[in-house]
Each structure stands twice: as structure tokens, then as C-alpha cells.
Design a protein around this motif. Structure first.
Motif, PDB file in Angstrom:
ATOM      1  N   THR A  51       0.821  -1.207   0.000  1.00  0.00           N
ATOM      2  CA  THR A  51       0.000   0.000   0.000  1.00  0.00           C
ATOM      3  C   THR A  51       0.860   1.264   0.000  1.00  0.00           C
ATOM      4  N   ALA A  52       1.901   1.260   0.833  1.00  0.00           N
ATOM      5  CA  ALA A  52       2.785   2.422   0.897  1.00  0.00           C
ATOM      6  C   ALA A  52       3.540   2.604  -0.411  1.00  0.00           C
ATOM      7  N   ALA A  53       4.028   1.510  -0.978  1.00  0.00           N
ATOM      8  CA  ALA A  53       4.753   1.597  -2.249  1.00  0.00           C
ATOM      9  C   ALA A  53       3.856   2.170  -3.340  1.00  0.00           C
ATOM     10  N   ARG A  54       2.609   1.742  -3.350  1.00  0.00           N
ATOM     11  CA  ARG A  54       1.664   2.242  -4.351  1.00  0.00           C
ATOM     12  C   ARG A  54       1.459   3.745  -4.202  1.00  0.00           C
ATOM     13  N   ARG A  55       1.339   4.225  -2.976  1.00  0.00           N
ATOM     14  CA  ARG A  55       1.121   5.649  -2.743  1.00  0.00           C
ATOM     15  C   ARG A  55       2.337   6.469  -3.165  1.00  0.00           C
ATOM     16  N   TYR A  56       3.531   5.979  -2.864  1.00  0.00           N
ATOM     17  CA  TYR A  56       4.743   6.689  -3.287  1.00  0.00           C
ATOM     18  C   TYR A  56       4.818   6.766  -4.804  1.00  0.00           C
ATOM     19  N   LEU A  57       4.551   5.659  -5.474  1.00  0.00           N
ATOM     20  CA  LEU A  57       4.633   5.630  -6.928  1.00  0.00           C
ATOM     21  C   LEU A  57       3.581   6.526  -7.570  1.00  0.00           C
ATOM     22  N   LEU A  58       2.369   6.497  -7.051  1.00  0.00           N
ATOM     23  CA  LEU A  58       1.313   7.348  -7.598  1.00  0.00           C
ATOM     24  C   LEU A  58       1.607   8.826  -7.356  1.00  0.00           C
ATOM     25  N   THR A  59       2.251   9.122  -6.235  1.00  0.00           N
ATOM     26  CA  THR A  59       2.657  10.506  -5.970  1.00  0.00           C
ATOM     27  C   THR A  59       3.675  10.969  -7.003  1.00  0.00           C
ATOM     28  N   LEU A  60       4.645  10.100  -7.331  1.00  0.00           N
ATOM     29  CA  LEU A  60       5.638  10.440  -8.353  1.00  0.00           C
ATOM     30  C   LEU A  60       4.965  10.650  -9.704  1.00  0.00           C
ATOM     31  N   VAL A  61       3.956   9.837 -10.009  1.00  0.00           N
ATOM     32  CA  VAL A  61       3.212  10.018 -11.256  1.00  0.00           C
ATOM     33  C   VAL A  61       2.491  11.363 -11.238  1.00  0.00           C
ATOM     34  N   HIS A  62       1.891  11.707 -10.089  1.00  0.00           N
ATOM     35  CA  HIS A  62       1.129  12.951  -9.957  1.00  0.00           C
ATOM     36  C   HIS A  62       1.990  14.181 -10.217  1.00  0.00           C
ATOM     37  N   ILE A  63       3.253  14.158  -9.750  1.00  0.00           N
ATOM     38  CA  ILE A  63       4.120  15.325  -9.918  1.00  0.00           C
ATOM     39  C   ILE A  63       4.990  15.216 -11.171  1.00  0.00           C
ATOM     40  N   GLY A  64       4.757  14.191 -11.970  1.00  0.00           N
ATOM     41  CA  GLY A  64       5.415  14.090 -13.262  1.00  0.00           C
ATOM     42  C   GLY A  64       6.779  13.445 -13.276  1.00  0.00           C
ATOM     43  N   LEU A  75      10.428   5.911 -14.446  1.00  0.00           N
ATOM     44  CA  LEU A  75      10.749   7.320 -14.280  1.00  0.00           C
ATOM     45  C   LEU A  75      10.603   8.072 -15.598  1.00  0.00           C
ATOM     46  N   THR A  76      10.320   9.362 -15.493  1.00  0.00           N
ATOM     47  CA  THR A  76      10.231  10.217 -16.675  1.00  0.00           C
ATOM     48  C   THR A  76      11.471  11.112 -16.741  1.00  0.00           C
ATOM     49  N   PRO A  77      11.714  11.733 -17.895  1.00  0.00           N
ATOM     50  CA  PRO A  77      12.879  12.618 -18.018  1.00  0.00           C
ATOM     51  C   PRO A  77      12.878  13.779 -17.024  1.00  0.00           C
TER      52      PRO A  77
END
Length: 260
Positions: A51-64, A75-77
Motif C-alpha cells: 500500500t505504501a509503495a503504491r502511494r509513493y509511486l502514484l505521488t511520483l506520477v502525480h508530480i510528473g 521514471l520520466t525525463p
């Protein structure tokens, strides 16, 4: 190894943000062997609940900083902006560039500026020689210090006990058939580098690649990093490369000492 390169353990734990540190761990978990990761893989790699890993990853997606197809994340550029912030704000890499440009123009070889970060050498700045095919590593590249000419010249500045401690904590992997994997031999070679004041490596990380490096210190005598020349071994003999490059590298390091 300089104190500034070590973790600061004097800061009280109550003043630390555990979530920020774990978020950086999540970003750092992506590498050449794990370019894409599922939530479960990230949880296992970083030591989080799913659950925690999912939240961290989705947060990274949210901020690009990351992207996802619904199953895997990568990861993105935009992550490069984090490293760019360091390069833009750091005085030394920016100050070194004009000197590397002159060195590259003089030798017609690619040049680099690197620092030691734990057991790795990090290439911060590179000036490419005006050739169709060039040798060297891009800024941000990390290599095991023992495989790199810059890493070796920086390791040689450590005391013998510090070198022994480094060797005791690192696994020497053969990246080519010429990579030195005997720790006693490497210890002797580092002592020799300390004695002569420069390092030369050939085919330690990549076949056919030669590096020549000297350490750079500031006017107070503190170690700043290393400047290096990268070339193909076929371009000239080892002896010719040393006689041509070492005086120029040492002169550049001496000039930098007055500026840093």
C-alpha cells in the motif's frame, strides 16, 4: 573520504522527514536492471508495504517524475531536473568547465571532472573532443571507483587504513577480462598512484578505453575531485598518452587550485 561526503548523523531523528527519505529511496530503486517496476517489486526492493509503495509511486506520477501503464511504473525525463538543480547550484562543476574546454582544445581529447561518492565515482562535467567518435562518460554517470581512472586517483588520496576499509566493503567485479579483481593488487596500484601523482587505466570498465587522471585540490589543500582525459587505446601508445597528457592535466589542476 571527506566528511561532507558522509551522511550527517548529528541531526536529531525528530527533525528528519522519513517520508522524504523513503521517496528518494523509491526514485533511486530504478536503475539499469530495473527500468520498470510493479508495486510489489518496489515494495520488496525498498522495504515498504504494498500500500505504501503504491502511494509513493502514484505521488511520483502525480508530480510528473514517473509514469505508469496501470501495472508497471517508470521514471520520466523530469527526474533529470533534480540532478540539474545540483549542477546549476554547485560552484565547482561550473567553475571547472572553462578549464576543461581549454584542456580539450589543447589535447584534442574528451575531458571530465569527477568526484568520489562512497564506493562510486560520479562524472559531473564533460567536454567532448571535436571528433566523430568520442570516448568518455556523460554527466551523472556513476561507475565503481576501482574501474575508473578518476576513481582510482581519488581513492589513492585516502590513507592506507581507509583504502583497506574501502576494499573490505566492495566486491570487485570483472567488467572486462582486464579488470583488476585482486584486492591486494589493487591496493598496491593505489599506493603507486599516490606515489606518482596520476592514474592511468586501460579496459578496466570498457574494452578499448583508456583514462588518465589527476586529483584536483583547492588552495587550502582540500580534495575537490579529479580531472581526466578519455581516449581510445588505439589512438596512441600508453607511453605517448602519458607524456602528452600528464603535463597538461597537472598544469590545469595547478591552475584550478588557485581558483577553487
Amino acid at each position: 573520504m571527506k566528511d561532507a561526503d558522509k551522511l550527517n548523523t548529528d541531526i536529531p531523528k525528530r527533525d528528519l522527514i522519513e517520508g522524504l527519505m523513503k521517496g528518494i529511496d523509491v526514485i533511486s530503486a530504478f536503475n539499469g536492471e530495473a527500468r520498470r517496476m510493479t508495486v510489489s517489486e518496489m515494495a520488496k526492493t525498498v522495504g515498504l508495504t504494498r500500500t505504501a509503495a503504491r502511494r509513493y509511486l502514484l505521488t511520483l506520477v502525480h508530480i510528473g517524475l514517473a509514469a505508469t501503464d496501470g501495472k508497471e511504473f517508470w521514471l520520466t525525463p523530469r527526474v533529470l531536473n533534480l540532478g540539474r538543480s545540483y549542477l546549476d547550484s554547485a560552484h565547482v562543476p561550473n567553475a571547472v568547465v572553462p578549464f576543461l574546454q581549454r584542456l580539450t582544445q589543447q589535447l584534442q581529447e574528451s575531458t571530465n571532472f569527477s568526484i568520489l561518492d562512497g564506493p562510486e565515482v560520479v562524472y559531473l562535467t564533460r567536454v567532448i573532443a571535436p571528433r566523430l567518435v568520442t570516448a568518455g562518460f556523460e554527466p551523472g554517470t556513476r561507475l565503481p571507483a576501482y574501474t575508473s581512472t578518476a576513481g582510482r586517483v581519488l581513492l589513492s588520496t585516502l590513507s592506507d587504513p581507509e583504502i583497506r576499509a574501502y576494499l573490505g566493503g566492495v566486491e570487485l567485479i570483472a567488467y572486462t577480462h582486464m579488470t583488476v579483481t585482486d584486492k591486494d593488487q589493487l591496493f598496491r596500484e593505489l599506493q603507486e598512484i599516490r606515489h606518482v601523482g596520476y592514474a592511468v587505466t586501460e579496459s578496466q570498465y570498457e574494452l578499448g578505453m583508456r583514462g588518465i587522471s589527476v586529483a584536483v585540490k583547492n588552495r587550502r589543500g582540500a580534495l575537490i575531485g579529479a580531472i581526466s582525459v578519455s581516449m581510445n587505446v588505439a589512438s596512441c601508445s600508453r607511453e605517448e598518452a602519458i607524456s602528452r597528457c600528464i603535463p597538461a592535466l597537472q598544469a590545469t589542476a595547478n591552475t584550478l587550485m588557485m581558483w577553487l
